[in-house]
Design a protein around this motif. Structure first.
Motif, PDB file in Angstrom:
ATOM      1  N   VAL A   6       0.884  -1.280  -0.045  1.00  0.00           N
ATOM      2  CA  VAL A   6       0.065  -0.023  -0.159  1.00  0.00           C
ATOM      3  C   VAL A   6       0.852   1.401   0.218  1.00  0.00           C
ATOM      4  O   VAL A   6       1.999   1.278   0.276  1.00  0.00           O
ATOM      5  CB  VAL A   6      -1.017   0.121   1.385  1.00  0.00           C
ATOM      6  CG1 VAL A   6      -1.984  -1.249   1.102  1.00  0.00           C
ATOM      7  CG2 VAL A   6      -0.067  -0.147   2.629  1.00  0.00           C
ATOM      8  N   LEU A   7       0.326   2.238  -0.407  1.00  0.00           N
ATOM      9  CA  LEU A   7       0.860   3.583  -0.277  1.00  0.00           C
ATOM     10  C   LEU A   7       0.218   4.288   0.898  1.00  0.00           C
ATOM     11  O   LEU A   7      -0.803   4.699   1.040  1.00  0.00           O
ATOM     12  CB  LEU A   7       0.694   4.590  -1.521  1.00  0.00           C
ATOM     13  CG  LEU A   7       1.446   4.236  -2.757  1.00  0.00           C
ATOM     14  CD1 LEU A   7       1.204   5.285  -3.765  1.00  0.00           C
ATOM     15  CD2 LEU A   7       2.967   4.205  -2.476  1.00  0.00           C
ATOM     16  N   LEU A   8       1.392   4.705   1.836  1.00  0.00           N
ATOM     17  CA  LEU A   8       0.744   5.355   3.140  1.00  0.00           C
ATOM     18  C   LEU A   8       1.085   6.566   3.000  1.00  0.00           C
ATOM     19  O   LEU A   8       2.251   7.167   2.950  1.00  0.00           O
ATOM     20  CB  LEU A   8       1.622   4.459   4.241  1.00  0.00           C
ATOM     21  CG  LEU A   8       1.261   4.974   5.599  1.00  0.00           C
ATOM     22  CD1 LEU A   8      -0.275   4.569   6.044  1.00  0.00           C
ATOM     23  CD2 LEU A   8       2.015   4.383   6.528  1.00  0.00           C
ATOM     24  N   VAL A   9      -0.044   7.526   3.384  1.00  0.00           N
ATOM     25  CA  VAL A   9       0.214   8.959   2.973  1.00  0.00           C
ATOM     26  C   VAL A   9       0.070   9.531   4.523  1.00  0.00           C
ATOM     27  O   VAL A   9      -0.037  10.888   4.362  1.00  0.00           O
ATOM     28  CB  VAL A   9      -0.336   9.879   1.925  1.00  0.00           C
ATOM     29  CG1 VAL A   9       0.324   9.245   0.442  1.00  0.00           C
ATOM     30  CG2 VAL A   9      -1.801   9.555   1.855  1.00  0.00           C
ATOM     31  N   ASP A  10      -0.337   8.921   5.666  1.00  0.00           N
ATOM     32  CA  ASP A  10      -0.752   9.566   6.727  1.00  0.00           C
ATOM     33  C   ASP A  10       0.435  10.041   7.480  1.00  0.00           C
ATOM     34  O   ASP A  10       1.550   9.762   7.667  1.00  0.00           O
ATOM     35  CB  ASP A  10      -0.961   8.256   7.562  1.00  0.00           C
ATOM     36  CG  ASP A  10      -1.713   8.809   9.041  1.00  0.00           C
ATOM     37  OD1 ASP A  10      -1.556  10.058   9.285  1.00  0.00           O
ATOM     38  OD2 ASP A  10      -2.171   7.983   9.690  1.00  0.00           O
ATOM     39  N   PRO A  11       0.184  11.631   7.657  1.00  0.00           N
ATOM     40  CA  PRO A  11       1.455  12.356   8.217  1.00  0.00           C
ATOM     41  C   PRO A  11       2.031  11.691   9.812  1.00  0.00           C
ATOM     42  O   PRO A  11       3.215  11.754   9.958  1.00  0.00           O
ATOM     43  CB  PRO A  11       0.861  13.699   8.688  1.00  0.00           C
ATOM     44  CG  PRO A  11      -0.149  13.901   7.579  1.00  0.00           C
ATOM     45  CD  PRO A  11      -0.862  12.532   7.498  1.00  0.00           C
ATOM     46  N   ILE A  12       1.258  11.306  10.488  1.00  0.00           N
ATOM     47  CA  ILE A  12       1.655  10.671  11.871  1.00  0.00           C
ATOM     48  C   ILE A  12       2.513   9.466  11.589  1.00  0.00           C
ATOM     49  O   ILE A  12       3.058   9.014  12.633  1.00  0.00           O
ATOM     50  CB  ILE A  12       0.631  10.906  13.042  1.00  0.00           C
ATOM     51  CG1 ILE A  12      -0.476   9.738  12.848  1.00  0.00           C
ATOM     52  CG2 ILE A  12       0.065  12.196  13.049  1.00  0.00           C
ATOM     53  CD1 ILE A  12      -1.262   9.569  14.173  1.00  0.00           C
ATOM     54  N   ARG A  13       2.124   8.524  10.552  1.00  0.00           N
ATOM     55  CA  ARG A  13       2.575   7.412  10.433  1.00  0.00           C
ATOM     56  C   ARG A  13       3.806   7.051   9.289  1.00  0.00           C
ATOM     57  O   ARG A  13       4.424   6.259   9.484  1.00  0.00           O
ATOM     58  CB  ARG A  13       1.392   6.208  10.119  1.00  0.00           C
ATOM     59  CG  ARG A  13       0.550   6.444  11.324  1.00  0.00           C
ATOM     60  CD  ARG A  13      -0.665   5.422  10.872  1.00  0.00           C
ATOM     61  NE  ARG A  13      -0.520   4.278  11.082  1.00  0.00           N
ATOM     62  CZ  ARG A  13      -0.890   3.031  10.299  1.00  0.00           C
ATOM     63  NH1 ARG A  13      -1.660   3.279   9.372  1.00  0.00           N
ATOM     64  NH2 ARG A  13      -0.584   1.996  10.885  1.00  0.00           N
ATOM     65  N   ASP A 161       6.196  22.290  12.991  1.00  0.00           N
ATOM     66  CA  ASP A 161       4.744  22.176  13.329  1.00  0.00           C
ATOM     67  C   ASP A 161       4.180  20.948  12.669  1.00  0.00           C
ATOM     68  O   ASP A 161       4.360  20.665  11.515  1.00  0.00           O
ATOM     69  CB  ASP A 161       3.857  23.226  13.374  1.00  0.00           C
ATOM     70  CG  ASP A 161       3.362  23.611  12.072  1.00  0.00           C
ATOM     71  OD1 ASP A 161       2.223  23.268  11.621  1.00  0.00           O
ATOM     72  OD2 ASP A 161       4.204  24.423  11.647  1.00  0.00           O
ATOM     73  N   GLY A 162       2.765  20.321  13.141  1.00  0.00           N
ATOM     74  CA  GLY A 162       2.195  19.176  12.480  1.00  0.00           C
ATOM     75  C   GLY A 162       1.070  19.703  11.883  1.00  0.00           C
ATOM     76  O   GLY A 162       0.356  18.912  11.174  1.00  0.00           O
ATOM     77  N   TYR A 163       0.841  20.950  11.652  1.00  0.00           N
ATOM     78  CA  TYR A 163      -0.228  21.386  10.956  1.00  0.00           C
ATOM     79  C   TYR A 163      -0.053  21.767   9.416  1.00  0.00           C
ATOM     80  O   TYR A 163      -0.347  21.417   8.541  1.00  0.00           O
ATOM     81  CB  TYR A 163      -1.155  22.570  11.532  1.00  0.00           C
ATOM     82  CG  TYR A 163      -1.519  22.321  12.930  1.00  0.00           C
ATOM     83  CD1 TYR A 163      -2.451  21.499  13.305  1.00  0.00           C
ATOM     84  CD2 TYR A 163      -0.885  22.903  14.017  1.00  0.00           C
ATOM     85  CE1 TYR A 163      -2.598  21.133  14.684  1.00  0.00           C
ATOM     86  CE2 TYR A 163      -1.150  22.354  15.328  1.00  0.00           C
ATOM     87  CZ  TYR A 163      -2.248  21.422  15.654  1.00  0.00           C
ATOM     88  OH  TYR A 163      -2.636  21.213  16.819  1.00  0.00           O
ATOM     89  N   HIS A 305       9.728  20.444   3.869  1.00  0.00           N
ATOM     90  CA  HIS A 305       9.242  19.329   4.590  1.00  0.00           C
ATOM     91  C   HIS A 305       8.171  18.607   3.976  1.00  0.00           C
ATOM     92  O   HIS A 305       7.563  19.171   3.027  1.00  0.00           O
ATOM     93  CB  HIS A 305       8.485  19.615   6.072  1.00  0.00           C
ATOM     94  CG  HIS A 305       8.612  18.616   7.234  1.00  0.00           C
ATOM     95  ND1 HIS A 305       7.597  17.527   7.245  1.00  0.00           N
ATOM     96  CD2 HIS A 305       9.402  18.108   8.032  1.00  0.00           C
ATOM     97  CE1 HIS A 305       7.875  16.988   7.999  1.00  0.00           C
ATOM     98  NE2 HIS A 305       9.016  17.240   8.765  1.00  0.00           N
ATOM     99  N   ASP A 306       8.189  17.196   4.320  1.00  0.00           N
ATOM    100  CA  ASP A 306       7.123  16.107   3.593  1.00  0.00           C
ATOM    101  C   ASP A 306       5.927  16.556   3.877  1.00  0.00           C
ATOM    102  O   ASP A 306       4.707  15.770   3.391  1.00  0.00           O
ATOM    103  CB  ASP A 306       7.632  14.810   3.711  1.00  0.00           C
ATOM    104  CG  ASP A 306       7.735  14.390   5.198  1.00  0.00           C
ATOM    105  OD1 ASP A 306       8.686  14.668   5.705  1.00  0.00           O
ATOM    106  OD2 ASP A 306       6.661  13.917   5.683  1.00  0.00           O
ATOM    107  N   ILE A 350      -1.515  15.546   4.228  1.00  0.00           N
ATOM    108  CA  ILE A 350      -0.588  14.345   3.794  1.00  0.00           C
ATOM    109  C   ILE A 350       0.704  14.407   4.044  1.00  0.00           C
ATOM    110  O   ILE A 350       1.329  15.452   4.326  1.00  0.00           O
ATOM    111  CB  ILE A 350      -0.731  14.030   2.390  1.00  0.00           C
ATOM    112  CG1 ILE A 350      -0.330  15.241   1.387  1.00  0.00           C
ATOM    113  CG2 ILE A 350      -2.311  13.472   1.872  1.00  0.00           C
ATOM    114  CD1 ILE A 350      -0.232  14.606  -0.224  1.00  0.00           C
ATOM    115  N   SER A 351       1.510  13.251   4.150  1.00  0.00           N
ATOM    116  CA  SER A 351       2.937  13.175   4.086  1.00  0.00           C
ATOM    117  C   SER A 351       3.310  12.282   2.735  1.00  0.00           C
ATOM    118  O   SER A 351       2.768  11.435   2.728  1.00  0.00           O
ATOM    119  CB  SER A 351       3.443  12.484   5.317  1.00  0.00           C
ATOM    120  OG  SER A 351       4.829  12.132   5.086  1.00  0.00           O
TER     121      SER A 351
END
Lengths: 382, 382
Positions: A6-13, A161-163, A305-306, A350-351
């Motif tokens: 799978v392609l994972l684009v979840d920023p926290i993961r 930051d994470g936003y 940043h990604d 997304i990341s």
């Protein structure tokens, strides 16, 4: 892309995916207390498994005087704030206030609240960039000094930051804080393990990183790095158990996540030097989505940043038209792209960290195809 | 025994061995934040993976009103002590003192020290039993009341302690504390997951358990159970992030250990009902070692726990004679028995939790053989 399930684009993961080989090695460390068979009284002094060497390597990796394993970045921030509170606020030397950047993560607010500290936020620039205004630390610190007759306990900088994935001007901010004698804590949960980071170079006192967020590590685990004399406060030993550090309750990550970090660190050292390529992919994805789907990129430009955050009016309009907030989530899942928040269509965060160029194209092409098809045929003609 | 690779007699590790099948299932949850793909804002409310159901099942398993996942028993104790400190000590209602049993684990002392609390210990009986004197809670609480003009913040009972495996008279102790209006915290790190435990039946307010110590779980993870109104204090929500619990910093065990506990709980429910058989093995091993090797059992009699602590004068004499403190460790390791502290010969602390009857015989026979051979031939004639 084809090799991946799978392609994972979840920023926290995206930064916390553990290499498969290391996962298999972890199998024999999944029992409880797997770190502790040869305990000599302190996790950080263990030689078998070699946690002491891990700590020393991390001190080099983060470029600081001391590293301690903590349960995560938030627990690291709390450890610093609460230890400093007891030393400086209770003894009357500092005001019970943390001056934090306006983009600070909610966990920094909780860490302060738990430590009986107020948070004063610095300004950010307006929509769409939301950049932290470095000079506002000067203003906010001065206001605290005037109001309380003493400096704030601590300054906090979230980097990035994470936003929006914005990287504040660390050097400038630290200089301002230091000119007021205010210690600085950097929340680098989205930096350490992705990009090179030197605490010493920043001039700050503390940094926290997140194993599960950006260090390819089984969670929960984080790192706390310290430079300079505040280490005495945060790492003070117990009055009753002389070898134990009070703020860490003796030993912290007594199990598999510590072993994982030990095994994954050589990989992290290699991947951080390839950071520019990761940023280039992020810029490429952002460019295409802006041009082809009129997504509006939030945060600073150019991207460094990604983590990418967009306003996505066309997605929202589709969701209204077809009365289904979950269409995008479901369509992407069919294409084995996961990590978009289900049901959110006005914005997309997304990341691109795990995407190679061909994955990036597959991701953008998929979005374009989905949007164009839904705009043309709606829900009924799928 | 023959099916097993090794016999593990380490007290801190015997209850934390994860069933092999579950270890393999964990492989797909070893990435960072593996709990969080379907985050709805709070770990304990997650439905996929079903952490909410885990929490509800644990509330049933421990028989209490609320359960929260914490990073371990010590972190759970700190969470309770510090939250209570802020509510009751800072507001002047209670003295900054924890009255703890004389066998309390060092981590309870660190948790109190970190929370700015003093610890007053109750008496235990003399060598060799070291039983907690329940009535001494009355005396120590009264002394705190006299000295401070208000009751102590909290009473702590370690059930059982980790030195002798003694199970204090919980009901009697809780009655005494309650008659003084003192809330009670039970440290059940060596109980929950091994034996049946009902917080409600004890009448106490809080209990902590340890996933990696006694719940067959990948660490670090622990459980905090609460009955009654003090839950409002410990689980209060943030003023700033309304869905987040301040003392937990929002979410706690965001990763593999939480998944492990979810998967292992059905197994725990089954194994706790077989506790009597575990105790019988412990008694059998203790009897044989006392009779055949003159080991002197410490702690209460009859044994009611798998943790056994002996004085071992014959081992010590051998180590002096052959000038090798590590002989026993090395000899046992040759026989695939691990978990004895290397270099300790005056005393031996073991857990028989993982031993079936034939393992128990193999373990005792091995010890007898080693001791008799070294006594007869010493080191040179091995």
């Amino acid at each position: 892309m084809l090799q991946k399930k799978v392609l994972l684009v979840d920023p926290i993961r995206s930064g916390g995916v553990v290499p498969d080989g290391i996962k298999r090695e972890l199998l024999e460390y999944l029992d409880g207390y797997s770190t502790c068979l040869y305990c000599t009284g302190d996790l950080h002094e263990l030689r078998k498994p070699n946690i002491k060497k891990l700590v020393e390597s991390l001190e080099e990796f983060i470029d600081c005087d001391y590293v301690r394993l903590v349960h995560g970045a938030r627990e690291g921030m709390f450890t610093v704030m609460f230890a400093m509170f007891k030393e400086y606020v209770l003894k009357g030397a500092r005001a019970p206030v943390v001056v934090a950047d306006g983009n600070a993560h909610y966990t920094s607010i909780l860490a302060a609240e738990r430590s009986m500290l107020d948070v004063v936020f610095t300004a950010t620039t307006e929509h769409p960039e939301y950049c932290v205004v470095a000079e506002d630390y000067e203003k906010k610190i001065s206001e605290v000094e005037r109001e309380h007759g003493k400096p704030p306990l601590l300054a906090l900088v979230t980097y990035p930051d994470g936003y929006y994935g914005n990287l504040p001007e660390l050097k400038r901010i630290v200089d301002i804080c230091k000119s007021h004698g205010v210690p600085v804590l950097i929340n680098a949960a989205y930096a350490i393990g992705r990009m090179k980071f030197s605490l010493r170079d920043t001039g700050a006192d503390f940094v926290v990183g997140s194993g599960h967020k950006s260090m390819a590590c089984t969670g929960p685990i984080g790192v706390l790095g310290i430079v300079g004399r505040e280490a005495e406060i945060v790492l003070r030993k117990s009055k009753f158990k002389e070898e134990k550090e009070v703020e860490l309750l003796g030993c912290t990550v007594r199990g598999a996540p510590a072993i994982c970090l030990l095994k994954v660190l050589p990989y992290l050292k290699k991947r951080v030097v390839k950071w520019d390529a990761k940023v280039n992919i992020a810029r490429y994805v952002a460019d295409r989505l802006e041009k082809e789907l009129e997504f509006r990129l939030l945060g600073e430009r150019p991207r460094r940043h990604d983590l990418l955050h967009f306003e996505t009016p066309r997605l929202y309009e589709i969701s209204v038209k077809i009365r289904d907030r979950f269409f995008l989530y479901k369509e992407l899942k069919k294409r084995k792209i996961i990590g978009i928040k289900p049901g959110i269509t006005k914005r997309m965060k997304i990341s691109t960290y795990l995407l190679e160029k061909e994955d990036a194209n597959y991701f953008v092409d998929s979005l374009v195809e989905i949007v164009e098809r839904f705009e043309k045929y709606g829900f009924t003609n799928r």
